[in-house]
Design a protein around this motif. Structure first.
Motif, PDB file in Angstrom:
ATOM      1  N   ALA A 272       0.870  -1.376  -0.008  1.00  0.00           N
ATOM      2  CA  ALA A 272       0.048   0.018  -0.079  1.00  0.00           C
ATOM      3  C   ALA A 272       0.853   1.192   0.025  1.00  0.00           C
ATOM      4  O   ALA A 272       1.817   1.193   0.449  1.00  0.00           O
ATOM      5  N   GLN A 273       0.309   2.450  -0.619  1.00  0.00           N
ATOM      6  CA  GLN A 273       1.256   3.626  -0.704  1.00  0.00           C
ATOM      7  C   GLN A 273       0.646   4.364   0.700  1.00  0.00           C
ATOM      8  O   GLN A 273      -0.431   3.833   1.285  1.00  0.00           O
ATOM      9  N   THR A 274       1.538   5.184   1.118  1.00  0.00           N
ATOM     10  CA  THR A 274       1.349   5.956   2.448  1.00  0.00           C
ATOM     11  C   THR A 274      -0.061   6.375   2.785  1.00  0.00           C
ATOM     12  O   THR A 274      -0.559   6.433   3.644  1.00  0.00           O
ATOM     13  N   ASP A 275      -0.703   7.205   1.500  1.00  0.00           N
ATOM     14  CA  ASP A 275      -1.853   7.698   1.728  1.00  0.00           C
ATOM     15  C   ASP A 275      -3.054   6.878   1.927  1.00  0.00           C
ATOM     16  O   ASP A 275      -4.258   7.240   2.247  1.00  0.00           O
ATOM     17  N   ALA A 276      -2.941   5.698   1.599  1.00  0.00           N
ATOM     18  CA  ALA A 276      -3.913   4.860   1.817  1.00  0.00           C
ATOM     19  C   ALA A 276      -3.795   4.063   3.141  1.00  0.00           C
ATOM     20  O   ALA A 276      -4.750   3.086   3.569  1.00  0.00           O
ATOM     21  N   LEU A 277      -2.911   4.342   3.980  1.00  0.00           N
ATOM     22  CA  LEU A 277      -2.883   3.479   5.167  1.00  0.00           C
ATOM     23  C   LEU A 277      -3.288   4.450   6.510  1.00  0.00           C
ATOM     24  O   LEU A 277      -3.304   5.549   6.551  1.00  0.00           O
ATOM     25  N   GLN A 278      -3.954   3.387   7.391  1.00  0.00           N
ATOM     26  CA  GLN A 278      -4.059   4.000   8.694  1.00  0.00           C
ATOM     27  C   GLN A 278      -3.631   3.118   9.806  1.00  0.00           C
ATOM     28  O   GLN A 278      -3.533   1.832   9.380  1.00  0.00           O
ATOM     29  N   LEU A 279      -2.879   3.524  10.601  1.00  0.00           N
ATOM     30  CA  LEU A 279      -2.094   3.129  11.832  1.00  0.00           C
ATOM     31  C   LEU A 279      -2.970   3.028  12.858  1.00  0.00           C
ATOM     32  O   LEU A 279      -3.251   4.264  13.424  1.00  0.00           O
ATOM     33  N   ILE A 280      -3.493   1.913  13.631  1.00  0.00           N
ATOM     34  CA  ILE A 280      -4.470   2.119  14.701  1.00  0.00           C
ATOM     35  C   ILE A 280      -3.927   1.572  15.813  1.00  0.00           C
ATOM     36  O   ILE A 280      -3.464   0.159  16.084  1.00  0.00           O
ATOM     37  N   GLY A 281      -3.536   2.409  16.773  1.00  0.00           N
ATOM     38  CA  GLY A 281      -2.681   1.997  18.079  1.00  0.00           C
ATOM     39  C   GLY A 281      -3.456   1.630  19.258  1.00  0.00           C
ATOM     40  O   GLY A 281      -4.745   0.966  19.044  1.00  0.00           O
ATOM     41  N   ARG A 282      -3.188   2.175  20.520  1.00  0.00           N
ATOM     42  CA  ARG A 282      -4.083   1.685  21.716  1.00  0.00           C
ATOM     43  C   ARG A 282      -4.275   0.484  21.843  1.00  0.00           C
ATOM     44  O   ARG A 282      -5.402   0.085  22.198  1.00  0.00           O
ATOM     45  N   GLY A 283      -3.517  -0.382  21.713  1.00  0.00           N
ATOM     46  CA  GLY A 283      -3.600  -1.782  22.155  1.00  0.00           C
ATOM     47  C   GLY A 283      -4.025  -2.548  20.806  1.00  0.00           C
ATOM     48  O   GLY A 283      -4.026  -3.801  20.675  1.00  0.00           O
ATOM     49  N   ALA A 284      -4.486  -2.060  19.905  1.00  0.00           N
ATOM     50  CA  ALA A 284      -5.157  -2.744  18.656  1.00  0.00           C
ATOM     51  C   ALA A 284      -3.885  -3.230  17.821  1.00  0.00           C
ATOM     52  O   ALA A 284      -4.123  -4.382  17.189  1.00  0.00           O
ATOM     53  N   ASN A 285      -3.038  -2.257  17.668  1.00  0.00           N
ATOM     54  CA  ASN A 285      -1.695  -2.733  16.856  1.00  0.00           C
ATOM     55  C   ASN A 285      -2.033  -3.052  15.544  1.00  0.00           C
ATOM     56  O   ASN A 285      -1.603  -4.245  15.057  1.00  0.00           O
ATOM     57  N   VAL A 286      -2.881  -2.196  14.601  1.00  0.00           N
ATOM     58  CA  VAL A 286      -3.416  -2.733  13.266  1.00  0.00           C
ATOM     59  C   VAL A 286      -2.898  -1.745  12.235  1.00  0.00           C
ATOM     60  O   VAL A 286      -2.906  -0.505  12.358  1.00  0.00           O
TER      61      VAL A 286
END
Length: 77
Positions: free
Chosen positions: A31-45
């Motif tokens: 995936a290209q950078t603009d298509a990514l979502q980084l979900i933290g707070r324990g989810a680590n997705v």
């Protein structure tokens, strides 16, 4: 930068992310950078939402996600 995690390897550049899953079937997610979502707070997705595809993968810990965010210039959500 290459990050090892339990399911394979993550290759990170400022503009692109490639995940190579360790399996006999050679599965690769990209995936290209603009298509990514980084979900933290324990989810680590990592979630990718492109025009024609959608995928997500759970990492081992938030440290891996933080390294990716730093390398790509993204913020954790």
């Amino acid at each position: 930068m290459v990050i090892d995690f339990s399911a394979g390897k993550i290759i990170v550049t400022p503009h692109e992310l490639v995940i190579k899953l360790a399996s006999e079937h050679m599965i690769t997610l990209q995936a290209q950078t603009d298509a990514l979502q980084l979900i933290g707070r324990g989810a680590n997705v990592i979630a990718a939402h492109g025009a024609e595809n959608k995928w997500s993968i759970k990492l081992d810990d938030e440290a891996q996600l933080s390294l990716i965010a730093e390398q790509m210039g993204l913020k954790l959500q």
